[in-house]
Design an enzyme around this catalytic site. Structure first.
Site, mmCIF file in Angstrom:
data_model
loop_
_atom_site.group_PDB
_atom_site.id
_atom_site.type_symbol
_atom_site.label_atom_id
_atom_site.label_comp_id
_atom_site.label_asym_id
_atom_site.label_seq_id
_atom_site.Cartn_x
_atom_site.Cartn_y
_atom_site.Cartn_z
ATOM 1 N N GLU A 1 0.831 -1.210 0.000
ATOM 2 C CA GLU A 1 0.000 0.000 0.000
ATOM 3 C C GLU A 1 0.859 1.251 0.000
ATOM 4 O O GLU A 1 0.512 2.256 -0.630
ATOM 5 C CB GLU A 1 -0.929 -0.011 1.223
ATOM 6 C CG GLU A 1 -1.971 1.100 1.235
ATOM 7 C CD GLU A 1 -1.515 2.397 1.919
ATOM 8 O OE1 GLU A 1 -2.263 3.392 1.869
ATOM 9 O OE2 GLU A 1 -0.399 2.413 2.512
ATOM 10 N N GLU A 2 1.984 1.204 0.715
ATOM 11 C CA GLU A 2 2.804 2.402 0.903
ATOM 12 C C GLU A 2 3.503 2.855 -0.375
ATOM 13 O O GLU A 2 4.067 3.944 -0.416
ATOM 14 C CB GLU A 2 3.848 2.152 1.998
ATOM 15 C CG GLU A 2 3.268 1.896 3.384
ATOM 16 C CD GLU A 2 2.631 3.121 4.016
ATOM 17 O OE1 GLU A 2 2.587 4.189 3.369
ATOM 18 O OE2 GLU A 2 2.177 3.019 5.168
ATOM 19 N N ASP B 1 -7.775 2.138 7.629
ATOM 20 C CA ASP B 1 -6.435 2.716 7.677
ATOM 21 C C ASP B 1 -6.374 3.738 8.795
ATOM 22 O O ASP B 1 -7.387 4.035 9.454
ATOM 23 C CB ASP B 1 -6.088 3.369 6.326
ATOM 24 C CG ASP B 1 -4.607 3.301 5.989
ATOM 25 O OD1 ASP B 1 -3.777 3.395 6.910
ATOM 26 O OD2 ASP B 1 -4.260 3.161 4.796
ATOM 27 N N HIS C 1 3.856 7.798 10.133
ATOM 28 C CA HIS C 1 5.121 7.574 9.434
ATOM 29 C C HIS C 1 6.312 8.014 10.282
ATOM 30 O O HIS C 1 7.275 8.592 9.785
ATOM 31 C CB HIS C 1 5.137 8.274 8.073
ATOM 32 C CG HIS C 1 4.357 7.538 7.035
ATOM 33 N ND1 HIS C 1 4.560 7.723 5.688
ATOM 34 C CD2 HIS C 1 3.368 6.614 7.129
ATOM 35 C CE1 HIS C 1 3.728 6.944 5.005
ATOM 36 N NE2 HIS C 1 3.000 6.260 5.865
#
Length: 326
Positions: A194-195, A217, A303
């Site tokens: 996904e990233e 998410d 992140h």
């Protein structure tokens, strides 16, 4: 929920190497699905067949992968040069402890240069004496992630790297464990990559042909000093996304999910995210297109090595989704 979350935070699973995470999830859901399979990209797909007369196919997608640092070269002194895999930020990475899949530990360091932050100025120190020693410990192409560390903050909050998106994987696994029989068919996708562009969800949604897609998410926060957007607060309920840079949620589905939150008696937040995206973007444009929405877990410091969530928001998300599947 917290014990399940800890189990899913433990494996190292950088983007493109999510196998250990998939194995941990399989152990938790194997008794709660009619079918479990892994596709060519590594997506873990669990199917629970609907008991209704004309069951729709509802696909939920939570991604397993974690941002990281890929080794691109080794200096003669033994320092590793790296590039990013996913949205790694340089300021939050300086002198951070990282771990490779093979167990080697390192520290991320930026050269003391003036000017803008550049990834070419980063290196990882693994304690090697020279290049030969370093290459006996890691290889070109190996990937490191922020080292695992799960700890409580106050009464309801927990911090760890990889909350994005293992907390949503835990939510989806818990949904499978607790929902019982459903009228509609549930397709639970624990997606890969996904990233780097929602690749796993794109493949899975094309193959599974769902009627409805719901991504699970994390989302950003607006409740710390100097931060006001998005207008999302930890502990104030699960967020239902209106839009982000990757997708605009289907209005009818979005409102249905908000109503389900009311029926379940939980707090919800309406989310408008001026950046980012989720697996909903891939599902939305699959084949002829499907209606999508994202259920978002508020998360501070996304992140980074210390992503923070509130377990009350997780519980709210579970109750909302249970109500929806009724």
């Amino acid at each position: 929920m917290i014990e399940l979350l800890k189990k899913l935070l433990a494996p190292i699973g950088p983007t493109g190497m999510e196998g250990a995470v998939a194995a941990a999830i399989t152990e938790e859901i194997k008794d709660y699905a009619d079918e479990i399979k892994t596709d060519a990209l590594g997506n873990l797909i669990a199917v629970k067949h609907g008991k209704g007369p004309n069951p729709k196919k509802i696909m939920f997608s939570a991604h397993m992968d974690h941002i990281g640092f890929i080794v691109t070269g080794v200096e003669k002194e033994g320092y590793l040069r790296v590039a990013s895999v996913g949205g790694v930020g340089i300021p939050v990475s300086r002198t951070r402890h990282v771990t490779f899949v093979n167990g080697v530990h390192g520290v991320v360091v930026k050269e003391p240069k003036e000017g803008p932050d550049m990834f070419k100025d980063l290196f990882i120190d693994i304690g090697a004496q020279d290049k030969e020693d370093a290459l006996s410990m890691v290889s070109i192409g190996d990937v490191a992630v922020y080292a695992g560390d799960v700890f409580p903050l106050g009464k309801n909050r927990w911090a760890s790297p990889a909350m994005d998106d293992r907390c949503a994987c835990a939510l989806l696994a818990k949904l499978l464990q607790t929902v019982g029989d459903t009228q509609d068919t549930v397709i639970a996708v624990f997606s890969v990559q996904e990233e780097v562009g929602c690749r796993g969800a794109r493949v899975a949604s094309f193959a599974m042909e769902p009627d409805i897609g719901i991504a699970l998410d994390v989302t950003g926060w607006g409740d710390t000093p100097g931060t006001t957007q998005p207008e999302i607060k930890l502990g104030e309920g699960i967020a239902v996304k209106i839009m982000d840079r990757g997708s605009i949620s289907n209005p009818a589905l979005r409102e249905e999910l908000l109503v389900c939150g009311e029926k379940a008696g939980v707090k919800t937040q309406r989310e408008v995210l001026p950046y980012g995206g989720t697996d909903a973007s891939a599902m939305q444009t699959s084949r002829g297109g499907i209606p999508v929405c994202t259920i978002s877990i508020p998360c501070r410091y996304v992140h980074s090595a210390c992503e923070v969530i509130d377990m009350r928001d997780m519980d709210a998300g579970l109750k909302l989704l249970q109500e929806y599947l009724k």
